[in-house]
Design an enzyme around this catalytic site. Structure first.
Site, short mmCIF file in Angstrom:
data_model
loop_
_atom_site.label_atom_id
_atom_site.label_comp_id
_atom_site.label_asym_id
_atom_site.label_seq_id
_atom_site.Cartn_x
_atom_site.Cartn_y
_atom_site.Cartn_z
N CYS A 2 0.83 -1.21 0.00
CA CYS A 2 0.00 0.00 0.00
C CYS A 2 0.86 1.25 0.00
O CYS A 2 2.03 1.24 0.38
CB CYS A 2 -0.87 0.02 1.25
SG CYS A 2 -1.83 -1.47 1.44
N ARG A 27 4.50 0.75 -6.15
CA ARG A 27 4.48 -0.15 -4.99
C ARG A 27 3.51 -1.31 -5.19
O ARG A 27 3.44 -2.21 -4.36
CB ARG A 27 4.13 0.63 -3.72
CG ARG A 27 5.09 1.77 -3.43
CD ARG A 27 4.48 2.78 -2.46
NE ARG A 27 4.30 2.24 -1.15
CZ ARG A 27 5.23 2.27 -0.18
NH1 ARG A 27 6.40 2.81 -0.44
NH2 ARG A 27 5.01 1.77 1.01
N TRP A 76 -2.76 -2.54 -1.63
CA TRP A 76 -2.31 -3.84 -2.15
C TRP A 76 -2.93 -4.84 -1.19
O TRP A 76 -2.51 -4.93 -0.03
CB TRP A 76 -0.79 -3.91 -2.15
CG TRP A 76 -0.22 -5.05 -2.94
CD1 TRP A 76 -0.48 -5.37 -4.25
CD2 TRP A 76 0.72 -6.02 -2.48
NE1 TRP A 76 0.24 -6.48 -4.63
CE2 TRP A 76 0.99 -6.89 -3.58
CE3 TRP A 76 1.37 -6.25 -1.29
CZ2 TRP A 76 1.88 -7.95 -3.48
CZ3 TRP A 76 2.26 -7.30 -1.20
CH2 TRP A 76 2.50 -8.16 -2.28
N ASN A 102 -1.02 1.57 5.93
CA ASN A 102 -0.19 0.60 5.21
C ASN A 102 0.42 -0.31 6.25
O ASN A 102 1.05 0.15 7.19
CB ASN A 102 0.90 1.32 4.42
CG ASN A 102 1.89 0.32 3.82
OD1 ASN A 102 1.50 -0.81 3.51
ND2 ASN A 102 3.14 0.70 3.72
N GLY A 103 0.21 -1.61 6.11
CA GLY A 103 0.80 -2.56 7.05
C GLY A 103 -0.21 -3.66 7.36
O GLY A 103 -1.20 -3.81 6.67
N GLU A 484 20.15 -14.24 -11.47
CA GLU A 484 19.57 -12.91 -11.67
C GLU A 484 19.01 -12.78 -13.09
O GLU A 484 17.92 -12.24 -13.29
CB GLU A 484 20.60 -11.83 -11.39
CG GLU A 484 20.10 -10.41 -11.58
CD GLU A 484 18.88 -10.06 -10.70
OE1 GLU A 484 18.54 -10.83 -9.79
OE2 GLU A 484 18.27 -9.02 -10.98
N LYS A 488 15.05 -11.89 -13.87
CA LYS A 488 14.70 -10.73 -14.72
C LYS A 488 13.74 -11.15 -15.82
O LYS A 488 12.71 -10.53 -16.06
CB LYS A 488 15.96 -10.12 -15.31
CG LYS A 488 16.76 -9.29 -14.35
CD LYS A 488 16.15 -7.94 -14.14
CE LYS A 488 15.75 -7.46 -12.82
NZ LYS A 488 15.75 -8.13 -11.61
N GLU A 491 10.31 -12.19 -14.32
CA GLU A 491 9.57 -11.08 -13.68
C GLU A 491 8.82 -10.23 -14.69
O GLU A 491 7.69 -9.86 -14.49
CB GLU A 491 10.57 -10.15 -12.96
CG GLU A 491 10.99 -10.56 -11.60
CD GLU A 491 11.93 -9.55 -10.95
OE1 GLU A 491 12.94 -9.15 -11.58
OE2 GLU A 491 11.65 -9.16 -9.82
N HIS A 507 21.90 -34.12 -14.19
CA HIS A 507 21.27 -34.96 -13.15
C HIS A 507 19.76 -34.76 -13.14
O HIS A 507 19.18 -34.41 -12.12
CB HIS A 507 21.90 -34.62 -11.79
CG HIS A 507 23.37 -34.85 -11.77
ND1 HIS A 507 23.94 -36.09 -11.89
CD2 HIS A 507 24.40 -33.97 -11.69
CE1 HIS A 507 25.25 -35.98 -11.86
NE2 HIS A 507 25.57 -34.72 -11.75
N LYS A 606 6.95 -3.75 -5.70
CA LYS A 606 8.35 -3.31 -5.57
C LYS A 606 8.91 -3.71 -4.22
O LYS A 606 10.07 -4.04 -4.08
CB LYS A 606 8.44 -1.79 -5.73
CG LYS A 606 9.85 -1.24 -5.65
CD LYS A 606 10.73 -1.81 -6.71
CE LYS A 606 12.17 -1.39 -6.62
NZ LYS A 606 13.04 -2.16 -7.53
C1 BG6 Z 1 10.80 -8.20 -4.71
C2 BG6 Z 1 11.24 -7.21 -5.76
O1 BG6 Z 1 9.46 -7.98 -4.39
O2 BG6 Z 1 11.57 -8.05 -3.54
C3 BG6 Z 1 12.66 -7.55 -6.14
O3 BG6 Z 1 10.41 -7.29 -6.91
C4 BG6 Z 1 13.53 -7.46 -4.90
O4 BG6 Z 1 13.13 -6.64 -7.13
C5 BG6 Z 1 12.97 -8.29 -3.74
O5 BG6 Z 1 14.83 -7.94 -5.21
C6 BG6 Z 1 13.65 -7.89 -2.44
O6 BG6 Z 1 13.28 -6.56 -2.19
P1 BG6 Z 1 14.27 -5.64 -1.31
O7 BG6 Z 1 13.63 -4.30 -1.30
O8 BG6 Z 1 14.34 -6.27 0.04
O9 BG6 Z 1 15.60 -5.67 -2.02
#
Ligand code: BG6
Length: 611
Positions: A2, A27, A76, A102-103, A484, A488, A491, A507, A606
């Protein structure tokens, strides 16, 4: 996650609230709403399901909602499905008290029972409505907003950044915070509150971070802070030096593209914050060489891409500094009851500094009496505040959900830590130390050169955008790069992919390789190249379409792959900083080719401040 905003001052609130919420869209959210105190002194609440544009259209961009004091929210969903009724703001029965939050209120069931017993009824499925009515309950009891907020703070368990308007207190907004980020900004025209800096950066650069168990009252041009003893506390503002466009797209089509191209600067800034006159300086983190020498084991916990940085850190630190390193995903680490050694150094990596699992892992380590270090991007975030020591990455605000520049900045921190650990412990001499530092300082220009070499990646992206399964394979640090690269792609393009230790493929998983399966081999670690090449041969003989990502000079690999991408030579330890760039770009161009929402991929947020 949120987002909350608030404004009180001379100007009309609704347009400011909508603008602030638009800067928090990254967010991740599913509904939105605002509440404004109208000219008759009553709270008007407007909420909509779906994207912010729906709310903005309903409010004619805020023109139809008159008033100079208001709060807003993007939700959210955590408790209760995304819906208009569950959207914030929430209110008491006569709307004399309205709130956004938010929380997660963890004891919401207990509180709901308490309120029900007092005659309260509920219209939504949310913990926030309960929180709002708890404030109402205490306000009716104490007839004081500060008292009500203090009682709320002492009574509820969980995480919250909550903003409340009381009808009896015009032009004032009261906030309380625990574990969810909350900032306040003041100007002569008015005062602001928000979950994050981008929402109010265009109005003010002097930001107050509300700390845990603190309450604040904002009014036009002024903010007053209280602790739970109702004592007024003085807080110093933090000057945010981010450019305004740092929170905007700056001419790029997507935040992700902008942030990828910020990586040379971000890597430079992060290097410069840790290296002075050719020598590593960790004094800002209060990490002395003696302390580095006293570390017996490094324990890393993080999530997502931050976890992948931890995997890179493990390979480099063990090889260079001969210090054992464990790395876990935070959501596993926090529940597996790890055994800590008395000279362990627990390191949490987090861009946002608010990720619930990472924060919980940090708290667990602290409870076990372990020294803790946070590597964080957001100033004043919960993880930054709660760790014993902090190293800040200098990535600036990262808006795109898929991290790029923060990941690259985190890599730099761990290169520096590994080199300093090795030097402090006598594993490398002065010449090697200086050479490694020079090679790090050269990374930004090499990253720039890779970023400019993207034409062939654009072409290759269109070729693979219909793939259903992709494998990334590599050994050692190359495997960490694959982790990574694979995330990417998943995602932002929604193509299923897996990162696999190249030697492990045979394996079992190689059974999935068939005609046309795309396999991306990462081979930057020359001492492992021969083994990795034979793994590429294995998959190629089973029909795989092979892309190879390797360093300039390894031209012999071209026979093994349909498409070879070269990165400039650099120290093998630092190869991730270069190899990740084409993998970021490739994923970006595939996502763009598929017409997807690059910056806000489906189902993702995010920062995940819920478990
Ligand atoms: C995910 C993000 O929700 O959380 C990623 O989409 C991120 O990009 C991961 O690496 C960890 O988030 P943070 O803020 O703890 O680095």
């Amino acid at each position: 996650m949120c987002g909350i905003v608030g404004y009180t001052g001379k100007k009309q609130a609704a347009p400011i609230l909508l603008d602030g919420l638009s800067k928090l869209e990254y967010r991740g959210y599913d509904s939105a709403g605002v509440a404004v105190r109208n000219n008759a002194g009553k709270h008007e609440i407007v909420k909509t399901n779906g994207k912010l544009a729906v709310l903005s259209d309903k409010l004619k961009k805020g023109k139809t909602l008159k008033g100079t004091c208001g709060i807003g929210h993007t939700r959210w969903a955590t408790h209760g499905m995304p819906s208009e009724i569950n959207a914030h703001p929430h209110c008491n029965d006569d709307r004399s008290i309205v709130a956004v939050h938010n929380g997660i209120i963890e004891n919401y069931i207990e509180l709901k029972e308490k309120l029900t017993g007092k005659g309260y009824t509920f219209y939504s499925e949310t913990d926030t409505e309960i929180a709002t009515k708890i404030v109402d309950y205490y306000y009716k009891k104490w007839k004081s907003p500060v008292e009500a907020m203090v009682s709320f703070t002492l009574r509820v368990r969980g995480s919250y950044a909550i903003a409340v308007m009381f009808e009896d207190y015009p032009e004032e907004i009261y906030v309380a915070r625990k574990d969810s980020p909350l900032i306040v900004g003041t100007t002569e025209d008015g005062s602001f509150l928000a979950s994050d800096v981008p929402a109010i950066l265009k109005y003010t650069r002097n930001i107050y971070y509300v700390d845990n168990m603190e309450i604040a009252m904002i009014q036009k041009g002024k903010a007053t802070f209280y602790n739970v003893d109702r004592k007024v506390i003085q807080k110093k503002p933090v000057k945010i030096d981010w450019d305004l466009d740092a929170a905007e797209k700056g001419g790029y089509k997507h935040f992700m593209l902008k942030e990828m191209h910020e990586q040379p600067k971000v890597v430079t800034d992060t290097l410069n914050s840790l290296i002075n006159n050719g020598r590593i300086d960790l004094s800002a983190a209060r990490l002395s060489d003696d302390e580095l020498r006293s570390v017996d084991r490094v324990r890393i916990a993080a999530c997502g891409s931050a976890y992948h940085v931890g995997v890179v850190a493990k390979y480099i630190t063990e090889d260079l500094a001969r210090v054992p390193v464990d790395v876990d995903v935070a959501s596993e680490f926090r529940y597996r009851n790890p055994v800590f050694g008395e000279n362990d150094l627990f390191v949490v990596i987090s861009q946002s500094g608010e990720t619930a699992d990472s924060l919980a892992a940090l708290r667990m380590a602290k409870e076990c009496g372990v020294k803790t270090l946070a590597v964080v991007n957001v100033l004043g975030s919960s993880i930054a505040k709660e760790a014993d020591k902090v190293i800040y990455t200098k990535a600036g605000p990262e808006i795109s959900v898929a991290t790029t520049k923060a990941y690259s900045a985190q890599l730099i921190v761990f290169y520096v830590l590994a080199v300093q650990l090795a030097y402090a412990r006598g594993k490398i001499d002065g010449d090697a130390y200086s050479r490694l530092i020079d090679e790090m300082l050269n990374l930004p220009s090499l990253i720039s050169s890779v970023l400019s070499d993207d034409e062939r990646l654009k072409w290759f992206a269109t070729k693979i955008s219909n793939k259903k399964d992709v494998f990334f394979i590599g050994r050692g640090i190359d495997y960490a790069i694959c982790l990574e690269g694979s995330l990417k792609l998943k995602e932002i393009s929604y193509i299923h992919s897996e990162a696999y230790a190249a030697g492990e493929l045979k394996h079992g998983t190689i059974s999935l390789v068939e005609d046309g399966t795309l396999v991306i081999g990462v081979i930057t670690q020359l001492k492992l190249a021969e083994k990795s090449v034979s793994n590429l041969t294995e998959v190629k003989s089973r029909g795989a379409y092979v892309m190879c990502l390797t360093s300039e000079g390894n031209y012999s690999l071209e026979e093994q792959s349909e498409f070879t991408f070269y990165i400039p030579k650099t120290n093998a330890y630092f190869a991730p900083s270069l190899a990740v760039i084409p993998l970021q770009l490739l994923s970006y161009y595939v996502s763009a080719a598929k017409g997807l929402d690059v910056d806000m991929p489906r189902n993702l947020a995010k920062c995940v401040t819920v478990e």
